[in-house]
Design a protein around this motif. Structure first.
Motif, PDB file in Angstrom:
ATOM      1  N   PHE A 300       0.746  -1.370   0.143  1.00 14.39           N
ATOM      2  CA  PHE A 300       0.404  -0.114  -0.044  1.00 14.39           C
ATOM      3  C   PHE A 300       0.739   1.312   0.428  1.00 14.39           C
ATOM      4  O   PHE A 300       0.135   2.216  -0.291  1.00 14.39           O
ATOM      5  CB  PHE A 300      -1.236   0.216   1.392  1.00 14.39           C
ATOM      6  N   CYS A 301       2.268   1.099   0.371  1.00 19.49           N
ATOM      7  CA  CYS A 301       3.119   2.486   0.940  1.00 19.49           C
ATOM      8  C   CYS A 301       4.056   2.539  -0.458  1.00 19.49           C
ATOM      9  O   CYS A 301       4.582   3.407  -0.225  1.00 19.49           O
ATOM     10  CB  CYS A 301       3.134   2.441   2.237  1.00 19.49           C
ATOM     11  N   TRP A 302       4.415   1.556  -0.608  1.00 11.54           N
ATOM     12  CA  TRP A 302       5.757   1.810  -1.593  1.00 11.54           C
ATOM     13  C   TRP A 302       4.791   1.575  -2.772  1.00 11.54           C
ATOM     14  O   TRP A 302       4.705   0.545  -3.894  1.00 11.54           O
ATOM     15  CB  TRP A 302       6.786   0.436  -1.591  1.00 11.54           C
ATOM     16  N   PRO A 324       1.383  -1.658  -5.803  1.00 16.04           N
ATOM     17  CA  PRO A 324       0.650  -3.484  -5.432  1.00 16.04           C
ATOM     18  C   PRO A 324      -0.286  -2.959  -5.790  1.00 16.04           C
ATOM     19  O   PRO A 324      -1.380  -3.569  -6.382  1.00 16.04           O
ATOM     20  CB  PRO A 324       1.577  -4.203  -4.879  1.00 16.04           C
ATOM     21  N   ALA A 325      -1.388  -2.252  -4.402  1.00 17.01           N
ATOM     22  CA  ALA A 325      -2.201  -2.292  -4.125  1.00 17.01           C
ATOM     23  C   ALA A 325      -3.091  -1.231  -5.242  1.00 17.01           C
ATOM     24  O   ALA A 325      -3.934  -1.760  -5.914  1.00 17.01           O
ATOM     25  CB  ALA A 325      -2.587  -1.585  -2.459  1.00 17.01           C
ATOM     26  N   MET A 326      -2.792  -0.284  -5.825  1.00 15.44           N
ATOM     27  CA  MET A 326      -2.907   0.510  -6.573  1.00 15.44           C
ATOM     28  C   MET A 326      -3.353  -0.729  -8.148  1.00 15.44           C
ATOM     29  O   MET A 326      -4.399  -0.819  -8.807  1.00 15.44           O
ATOM     30  CB  MET A 326      -2.394   1.547  -7.331  1.00 15.44           C
ATOM     31  N   ALA A 327      -1.983  -1.365  -9.185  1.00 14.85           N
ATOM     32  CA  ALA A 327      -2.449  -2.293  -9.520  1.00 14.85           C
ATOM     33  C   ALA A 327      -2.903  -3.111  -9.793  1.00 14.85           C
ATOM     34  O   ALA A 327      -4.022  -3.472 -10.942  1.00 14.85           O
ATOM     35  CB  ALA A 327      -0.623  -2.259  -9.702  1.00 14.85           C
ATOM     36  N   ASN A 332      -7.429   3.890  -4.958  1.00 24.35           N
ATOM     37  CA  ASN A 332      -7.237   4.316  -5.596  1.00 24.35           C
ATOM     38  C   ASN A 332      -5.584   5.995  -5.441  1.00 24.35           C
ATOM     39  O   ASN A 332      -5.309   6.635  -6.019  1.00 24.35           O
ATOM     40  CB  ASN A 332      -7.940   5.253  -6.161  1.00 24.35           C
ATOM     41  N   HIS A 333      -4.986   5.759  -4.505  1.00 31.36           N
ATOM     42  CA  HIS A 333      -3.886   6.017  -4.061  1.00 31.36           C
ATOM     43  C   HIS A 333      -3.077   5.918  -3.400  1.00 31.36           C
ATOM     44  O   HIS A 333      -2.942   4.353  -3.219  1.00 31.36           O
ATOM     45  CB  HIS A 333      -4.646   7.360  -3.466  1.00 31.36           C
ATOM     46  N   ARG A 334      -1.784   6.799  -3.074  1.00 27.98           N
ATOM     47  CA  ARG A 334      -0.415   5.586  -2.747  1.00 27.98           C
ATOM     48  C   ARG A 334      -0.723   6.384  -1.064  1.00 27.98           C
ATOM     49  O   ARG A 334      -1.264   7.415  -0.500  1.00 27.98           O
ATOM     50  CB  ARG A 334      -0.350   6.030  -3.081  1.00 27.98           C
ATOM     51  N   TRP A 335      -1.298   5.063   0.231  1.00 28.50           N
ATOM     52  CA  TRP A 335      -1.032   4.947   1.737  1.00 28.50           C
ATOM     53  C   TRP A 335       0.400   5.830   2.371  1.00 28.50           C
ATOM     54  O   TRP A 335       1.486   5.326   1.797  1.00 28.50           O
ATOM     55  CB  TRP A 335      -1.337   4.100   1.795  1.00 28.50           C
ATOM     56  N   THR A 336       0.576   6.462   2.496  1.00 27.45           N
ATOM     57  CA  THR A 336       0.764   6.447   4.324  1.00 27.45           C
ATOM     58  C   THR A 336       0.921   5.818   5.124  1.00 27.45           C
ATOM     59  O   THR A 336       0.324   5.383   5.115  1.00 27.45           O
ATOM     60  CB  THR A 336       0.679   8.287   4.107  1.00 27.45           C
TER      61      THR A 336
END
Length: 372
Positions: A300-302, A324-327, A332-336
Motif C-alpha cells: 500500500f505504501c511503496w 501494488p495495491a493500486m495496480a 486509487n491512491h498511495r497510502w502513507t
C-alpha cells in the motif's frame, strides 16, 4: 474530527461497522472521543488501531514503525530515540497484527485477478531454532498475497499458503509457478477444487478447478551452485502456460524470479531475515508481525517502478507511479504509513440473535383469530 468516517465499535450495537449512517457524533474534542446515538456508547478516535491507549505521540510511533519496515534493527532505534526495547517490540507486535487484519480485510476479499502467481519459501533463524516462511506474489500487479510461518517445511505449510492465494482470487484461472518442492503439487490440487453435487447420498466428488495451470522449475545444485534447470508442466499444457506468461509479462518460460526478488526485498526490509546478522527474532509471533508490517507497507505504501504507467494527457509529469495495491485495483491512491497504521478495519454486520423457546402470545393471537 470527522464523524462521517467513523463507525460504532460496540459489538452489540445494530449499527456496528457501518460508515455514513448518521449515528456517530462528536462526544469530546479535547479527549478525541465519538458517541454512537444508537447504543449510546462512546469510543476513542484511535479505537481499532495500534495507537489505541498509547501515551506516546502518534508521530513518533509512526516514525519508529517506518524505520522497522525499512530494515532498521530494533537496537538502533532504542539507541537513537532513547526508548525501551520492550516498548518498541510491543509497538511492532501491535502494528503487525493490525496490518494482518488490514490485509485480510482488503486483499483477502476475492476481488483480485491474479492470472499469474509465484510462491517460494525461505528459512529464517530465530533464537535457538529456525522456521520456514512461505510467501506468494501476483506477478502482473506485484501484489504480496500473504505469508505463512511454520517450523516444518511440509505440505501443511504450503496448503495454508495456497488457501491464502485462493482467498485473494476472483477467478480460479491461475498459473502457479513454483520450485521443485513436491508439496506444492499436493497443496494446489487439494486447495483448488470444488465439489460436484449429483443428488446421490454420500460425500460429493471433488473436481479440479477449470483453468488452473501449474508449472515447476527444478534446480539441481552441485556444491551450492546451480548446474541445471528443468521446467516441468504439472497441470495444463505448455502452450497455455506460454500464453499466460506472455500476457502477464512473466518471462518466456516457467520461472520463480519475481518471488525470489520479493524474498530479497523482505530480507532487506526486515532485520531478522538478514543472513549472518545479530538482529534475530525471539518468537514466531514477532516474526509474523514484522512480516505483515513489511508486507502492508510493500502493498500500500511503496511505489514500484515496474508498475508505472503513462500519465494522462495534460498532466505536469510523464509517468504515474503506482503501488501494488493500486495496480491490483484495491485502492486509487498511495497510502502513507500513518494511513496504513491508522486504518480502521470494518466490523462484520450485526445479526439479530435468534429467539429461543415458545413464540410470544401476542404473535399467536392473529393466527387464533383467523382460525376462528
Amino acid at each position: 474530527m470527522n464523524p462521517q468516517t467513523q463507525f460504532c465499535h460496540n459489538l452489540q450495537c445494530p449499527a456496528r461497522g457501518q460508515v455514513g449512517q448518521g449515528n456517530i457524533r462528536v462526544h469530546s474534542q479535547i479527549e478525541q472521543r465519538y458517541r454512537c446515538t444508537r447504543c449510546g456508547q462512546t469510543f476513542a478516535a484511535t479505537k481499532g488501531t495500534p495507537f489505541y491507549r498509547l501515551r506516546t505521540a502518534a508521530d513518533l510511533v509512526t516514525t519508529v514503525l517506518t524505520l522497522l519496515c525499512h530494515g532498521c534493527p530494533l537496537q538502533a532505534i532504542v539507541a537513537a530515540f532513547g526508548l525501551d526495547e520492550r516498548t518498541v517490540a510491543t509497538w511492532l507486535l501491535r502494528a503487525g497484527q493490525h496490518c494482518q487484519q488490514v490485509h485480510q480485510s482488503v486483499v483477502h476479499r476475492g476481488q483480485v485477478d491474479l492470472q499469474h502467481v509465484q510462491a517460494d519459501e525461505l528459512w529464517v533463524k530465530l533464537v535457538g531454532r529456525r522456521v520456514w516462511m512461505a510467501m506468494a506474489l501476483a506477478v502482473p500487479s506485484r501484489l504480496w498475497l500473504g505469508g505463512v510461518i511454520s517450523p516444518q517445511r511440509d505440505v501443511v505449510l504450503i496448503t495454508r499458503l495456497m488457501q491464502r492465494v485462493r482467498a485473494c482470487a476472483c477467478t480460479r484461472a491461475i498459473l502457479v509457478c513454483v520450485d521443485g518442492l513436491a508439496s506444492y503439487i499436493t497443496a494446489c490440487r487439494r486447495v483448488f477444487r470444488h465439489p460436484v453435487h449429483t443428488g446421490r447420498p454420500g460425500r460429493p466428488r471433488l473436481v479440479p478447478e477449470q483453468g488452473l495451470l501449474l508449472g515447476q522449475m527444478v534446480k539441481r545444485y552441485v556444491q551450492r551452485r546451480v548446474v541445471s534447470v528443468e521446467r516441468r508442466v504439472v497441470q495444463g499444457t505448455s502452450e497455455a502456460i506460454t500464453a499466460v506468461l506472455a500476457a502477464t509479462g512473466g518471462g518466456t518460460g516457467i520461472n520463480t524470479a519475481y518471488i525470489e526478488r520479493l524474498n530479497a526485498t523482505f530480507r532487506a526490509s526486515l532485520a531478522p531475515l538478514v543472513r549472518r546478522g545479530r538482529a534475530l527474532a525471539h518468537t514466531a509471533t514477532a516474526l509474523t508481525a514484522g512480516m505483515y508490517l513489511v508486507g502492508g507497507a510493500y502493498n500500500f505504501c511503496w511505489l514500484h517502478e515496474s508498475l508505472r504507467v503513462a500519465a494522462p494527457a495534460g498532466a505536469p509529469w510523464k509517468w504515474q507511479e503506482r503501488t501494488p495495491a493500486m495496480a491490483a485495483g484495491l485502492t486509487n491512491h498511495r497510502w502513507t504509513m500513518s494511513e496504513l497504521v491508522g486504518y480502521q478495519v470494518p466490523l462484520p454486520a450485526w445479526v439479530a440473535p435468534k429467539r429461543r423457546g415458545r413464540p410470544l402470545k401476542r404473535a399467536q393471537q392473529p393466527a387464533i383469530a383467523l382460525a376462528a
